[in-house]
Design a protein around this motif. Structure first.
Motif, PDB file in Angstrom:
ATOM      1  N   GLY A 184     -13.827  45.479   2.269  1.00  0.00           N
ATOM      2  CA  GLY A 184     -13.064  46.571   2.856  1.00  0.00           C
ATOM      3  C   GLY A 184     -12.725  46.292   4.301  1.00  0.00           C
ATOM      4  O   GLY A 184     -11.578  46.471   4.746  1.00  0.00           O
ATOM      5  N   PHE A 185     -13.734  45.858   5.066  1.00  0.00           N
ATOM      6  CA  PHE A 185     -13.496  45.457   6.454  1.00  0.00           C
ATOM      7  C   PHE A 185     -12.480  44.319   6.526  1.00  0.00           C
ATOM      8  O   PHE A 185     -11.558  44.333   7.340  1.00  0.00           O
ATOM      9  CB  PHE A 185     -14.802  45.006   7.109  1.00  0.00           C
ATOM     10  N   PHE A 186     -12.670  43.303   5.668  1.00  0.00           N
ATOM     11  CA  PHE A 186     -11.845  42.096   5.741  1.00  0.00           C
ATOM     12  C   PHE A 186     -10.368  42.400   5.484  1.00  0.00           C
ATOM     13  O   PHE A 186      -9.493  42.068   6.298  1.00  0.00           O
ATOM     14  CB  PHE A 186     -12.343  41.060   4.733  1.00  0.00           C
ATOM     15  N   PHE A 187     -10.077  43.026   4.365  1.00  0.00           N
ATOM     16  CA  PHE A 187      -8.674  43.285   4.023  1.00  0.00           C
ATOM     17  C   PHE A 187      -8.041  44.311   4.963  1.00  0.00           C
ATOM     18  O   PHE A 187      -6.860  44.193   5.306  1.00  0.00           O
ATOM     19  CB  PHE A 187      -8.570  43.742   2.571  1.00  0.00           C
ATOM     20  N   ALA A 188      -8.821  45.311   5.389  1.00  0.00           N
ATOM     21  CA  ALA A 188      -8.277  46.270   6.347  1.00  0.00           C
ATOM     22  C   ALA A 188      -7.980  45.594   7.680  1.00  0.00           C
ATOM     23  O   ALA A 188      -6.944  45.856   8.317  1.00  0.00           O
ATOM     24  CB  ALA A 188      -9.251  47.429   6.545  1.00  0.00           C
ATOM     25  N   GLY A 189      -8.900  44.705   8.105  1.00  0.00           N
ATOM     26  CA  GLY A 189      -8.685  43.986   9.357  1.00  0.00           C
ATOM     27  C   GLY A 189      -7.483  43.068   9.296  1.00  0.00           C
ATOM     28  O   GLY A 189      -6.650  43.030  10.215  1.00  0.00           O
ATOM     29  N   VAL A 190      -7.348  42.312   8.205  1.00  0.00           N
ATOM     30  CA  VAL A 190      -6.225  41.390   8.048  1.00  0.00           C
ATOM     31  C   VAL A 190      -4.911  42.152   7.962  1.00  0.00           C
ATOM     32  O   VAL A 190      -3.911  41.779   8.604  1.00  0.00           O
ATOM     33  CB  VAL A 190      -6.429  40.518   6.789  1.00  0.00           C
ATOM     34  N   CYS A 191      -4.905  43.235   7.183  1.00  0.00           N
ATOM     35  CA  CYS A 191      -3.673  44.021   7.050  1.00  0.00           C
ATOM     36  C   CYS A 191      -3.279  44.658   8.371  1.00  0.00           C
ATOM     37  O   CYS A 191      -2.089  44.743   8.711  1.00  0.00           O
ATOM     38  CB  CYS A 191      -3.846  45.091   5.976  1.00  0.00           C
ATOM     39  N   SER A 192      -4.264  45.128   9.141  1.00  0.00           N
ATOM     40  CA  SER A 192      -3.971  45.738  10.441  1.00  0.00           C
ATOM     41  C   SER A 192      -3.392  44.726  11.417  1.00  0.00           C
ATOM     42  O   SER A 192      -2.538  45.054  12.241  1.00  0.00           O
ATOM     43  CB  SER A 192      -5.243  46.360  11.029  1.00  0.00           C
ATOM     44  N   GLU A 193      -3.851  43.479  11.333  1.00  0.00           N
ATOM     45  CA  GLU A 193      -3.419  42.448  12.275  1.00  0.00           C
ATOM     46  C   GLU A 193      -2.083  41.824  11.887  1.00  0.00           C
ATOM     47  O   GLU A 193      -1.254  41.531  12.748  1.00  0.00           O
ATOM     48  CB  GLU A 193      -4.482  41.348  12.358  1.00  0.00           C
ATOM     49  N   PHE A 194      -1.842  41.595  10.586  1.00  0.00           N
ATOM     50  CA  PHE A 194      -0.725  40.748  10.185  1.00  0.00           C
ATOM     51  C   PHE A 194       0.334  41.432   9.320  1.00  0.00           C
ATOM     52  O   PHE A 194       1.457  40.947   9.253  1.00  0.00           O
ATOM     53  CB  PHE A 194      -1.258  39.517   9.433  1.00  0.00           C
ATOM     54  N   THR A 195       0.009  42.514   8.624  1.00  0.00           N
ATOM     55  CA  THR A 195       1.016  43.139   7.760  1.00  0.00           C
ATOM     56  C   THR A 195       1.130  44.626   8.094  1.00  0.00           C
ATOM     57  O   THR A 195       1.556  44.985   9.175  1.00  0.00           O
ATOM     58  CB  THR A 195       0.660  42.942   6.276  1.00  0.00           C
ATOM     59  N   THR A 196       0.779  45.475   7.155  1.00  0.00           N
ATOM     60  CA  THR A 196       0.799  46.926   7.350  1.00  0.00           C
ATOM     61  C   THR A 196      -0.414  47.525   6.663  1.00  0.00           C
ATOM     62  O   THR A 196      -0.961  46.947   5.709  1.00  0.00           O
ATOM     63  CB  THR A 196       2.084  47.537   6.760  1.00  0.00           C
ATOM     64  N   TRP A 197      -0.821  48.685   7.146  1.00  0.00           N
ATOM     65  CA  TRP A 197      -1.980  49.351   6.564  1.00  0.00           C
ATOM     66  C   TRP A 197      -1.780  49.662   5.089  1.00  0.00           C
ATOM     67  O   TRP A 197      -2.750  49.788   4.334  1.00  0.00           O
ATOM     68  CB  TRP A 197      -2.284  50.643   7.312  1.00  0.00           C
ATOM     69  N   ARG A 198      -0.521  49.760   4.645  1.00  0.00           N
ATOM     70  CA  ARG A 198      -0.244  50.115   3.254  1.00  0.00           C
ATOM     71  C   ARG A 198      -0.758  49.046   2.286  1.00  0.00           C
ATOM     72  O   ARG A 198      -1.185  49.361   1.171  1.00  0.00           O
ATOM     73  CB  ARG A 198       1.260  50.325   3.061  1.00  0.00           C
TER      74      ARG A 198
END
Length: 506
Positions: A184-198
């Motif tokens: 959960g931390f990993f994918f949320a962190g990656v999405c926040s940094e490089f794509t979108t929260w969606r």
């Protein structure tokens, strides 16, 4: 549990041991006969443990993306807690109900319906165009998880009999919680940094769909849907528990953000009404209905003090960590937690459960004290790393021990309820204690942000010390050895102690 001495002496809990009693130790190590091969067992375990991963995935990761949600969806300051709290509130309020539905209709049906609902609701959260829409479908995610978690526990508890194999499988199941926590931390962190929260929610939907597909074909319906003791829904408890729990938790969680705190009229009114409904629920369940949602004879209190959000804010606000730094700092908890869980599964039948519970409480205490005493700019290796390790010790040992103990001590017809009890205590802790933690933080904010966050961890440390004291004084759990199931013990007593071996082919 039947010891070698008891077998030799021909006694078992005051009764004669039948001559045809099978080797319980051997049965406790064998693969259940419901699986045709090791691969079918692995597929089954994968399908069930994924519910544990998904539950933690959707709880922890949402906290990482909350700052982004506040900006992009223009969430009011007073409502910033609800993207995370809505899910836990929905889970907490309905777990016992879904546990009863699981015992009524079987784990296969409830589990797969829950996974289907989780897939759909995750997609809807991902396409949300307003914060209110997001919160509503986060609550639907909570309902879906409330269906998956107790039914998943029921599936494991129904297939595996007491013994080393059950201990190992349940420990893997518990270990997957930290994998879900980290993912959960990993994918949320990656999405926040490089794509979108969606994409965080879309990834969760993909994982849910994969789990649904796997479970439809790998979970055996035979031996799990056999006729059980008739179970009926407690409609009185259902109608009272949902508003009672919801109102109390809402009042506690929202009070720090209300215009006048606890003096705000709607907070006080909702809290009083919720408490009155809880009192009415206790009276109705204890004296008025024949089949209460939570029968008094199996009531088991297991304290778990969550600190995920407070820990997240400590890292991101006080120590200046980015989302990806938080991912890196959480890695020891994921790796260590999984290793600890597997190791625990190998020793549960050799070490006293009481000792393990005390070690777990010490882990909680150590984690809280380390975070409460960290100085401004404190060193990661001196404070955060050991706090992560201590937190892992606390969470994984207590969760795995509770899983094995409760599912072993309840009859087949109450396996769904066993999962509901375990997860209800956990999510009630998340929903209620985080509300109290928020109150502590807001009431001490005049001391400065760092000191107010530390106050939260002193609060957590105090609760952990209380849990340690209770464990030392009252917790008495033996080793999780191979033994008869509760249904087999009942059969043994009612059949004249002659034909119990015929019921041991699980």
């Amino acid at each position: 549990m039947i010891s070698d001495h008891q077998k030799h002496e021909g006694r078992m809990d005051g009764h004669d041991v039948p001559q045809n009693m099978p080797d319980l130790e051997k049965l406790g190590k064998e693969r259940p006969s419901t699986f045709s091969s090791l691969w079918s067992e692995i597929a089954f375990c994968f399908s069930v443990v994924m519910s544990q991963i998904l539950g933690e995935f959707f709880i922890t990761g949402s906290n990482v993306i909350t700052p982004t949600l506040v900006v992009e969806l223009d969430i009011p300051e007073a409502s910033t807690i609800w993207p995370a709290t809505a899910l836990s509130l929905a889970v907490t309020a309905t777990l016992l109900i879904f546990g009863r539905l699981t015992d009524m209709y079987g784990g296969y049906a409830v589990y797969n319906i829950g996974l289907m609902a989780l897939t759909i609701s995750s997609i809807l959260v991902g396409i949300s165009q307003s914060w209110l829409m997001l919160v509503i479908f986060r609550a639907f995610q909570g309902l879906a998880l409330a269906a998956c978690l107790p039914s998943g526990m029921m599936l494991l508890g129904s297939v595996y009999r007491p013994g080393p194999r059950k201990n190992l499988v349940f420990s893997i199941y518990g270990g997957c919680a930290v994998l879900g926590f980290f993912s959960g931390f990993f994918f949320a962190g990656v999405c926040s940094e490089f794509t979108t929260w969606r994409w965080y929610f879309f990834i969760g939907a993909i994982l849910s769909a994969i789990t649904l597909f796997s479970s439809l074909f790998s979970i055996p319906r035979h031996n799990l849907e056999e006729p059980r003791k008739p179970v009926r829904m407690d409609w009185a408890g259902c109608c009272l528990s949902i508003p009672a729990i919801s109102l109390v938790v809402f009042a506690i969680a929202d009070s720090p953000h209300a215009p006048q705190g606890w003096k705000t009229p709607y907070i006080l009114v909702l809290f009083i009404v919720g408490c009155l409904l809880l009192g009415l629920l206790v009276w109705v369940e204890g004296w008025m209905v024949k089949n209460p949602l939570l029968p008094g004879d199996i009531f088991h209190v297991h304290s778990m003090v969550p600190l995920i959000i407070a820990l997240l804010y400590l890292m991101s606000e006080i120590m200046g960590a980015s989302p990806l730094q938080i991912v890196a700092w959480s890695t020891p908890m994921a790796v260590g937690g999984f290793i600890l869980s597997i190791t625990g599964g190998l020793i549960l039948h050799k070490v006293s459960g009481t000792i393990l519970m005390i070690v777990s409480c010490l882990g909680y205490v150590g984690s809280g004290l380390l975070l409460a005493t960290i100085p401004l700019g404190g060193n990661y290796w001196a404070f955060i790393f050991p706090a992560m390790i201590c937190g892992t010790i606390g969470i994984d040992i207590s969760f795995n021990l509770a899983n094995v103990f409760i599912t072993t001590k309840l009859h087949q017809s109450r396996q769904g309820l066993s999962g509901a009890i375990i997860y209800c205590t956990m999510h009630m802790g998340i929903a209620v204690m985080l509300g109290f933690a928020d109150i502590v933080q807001t009431q001490t904010c005049h001391l400065g942000r760092q000191e107010s966050y530390k106050a939260v961890f002193w609060f957590e440390s105090g609760l952990a010390i209380l849990g340690l004291i209770l464990g030392l004084l009252f917790v008495r759990i033996d080793q999780a050895e191979s033994e008869l199931t509760e249904d087999e013990k009942m059969q043994f007593q009612s059949s004249g102690r002659e034909h119990i071996a015929t019921g041991l082919d699980v």
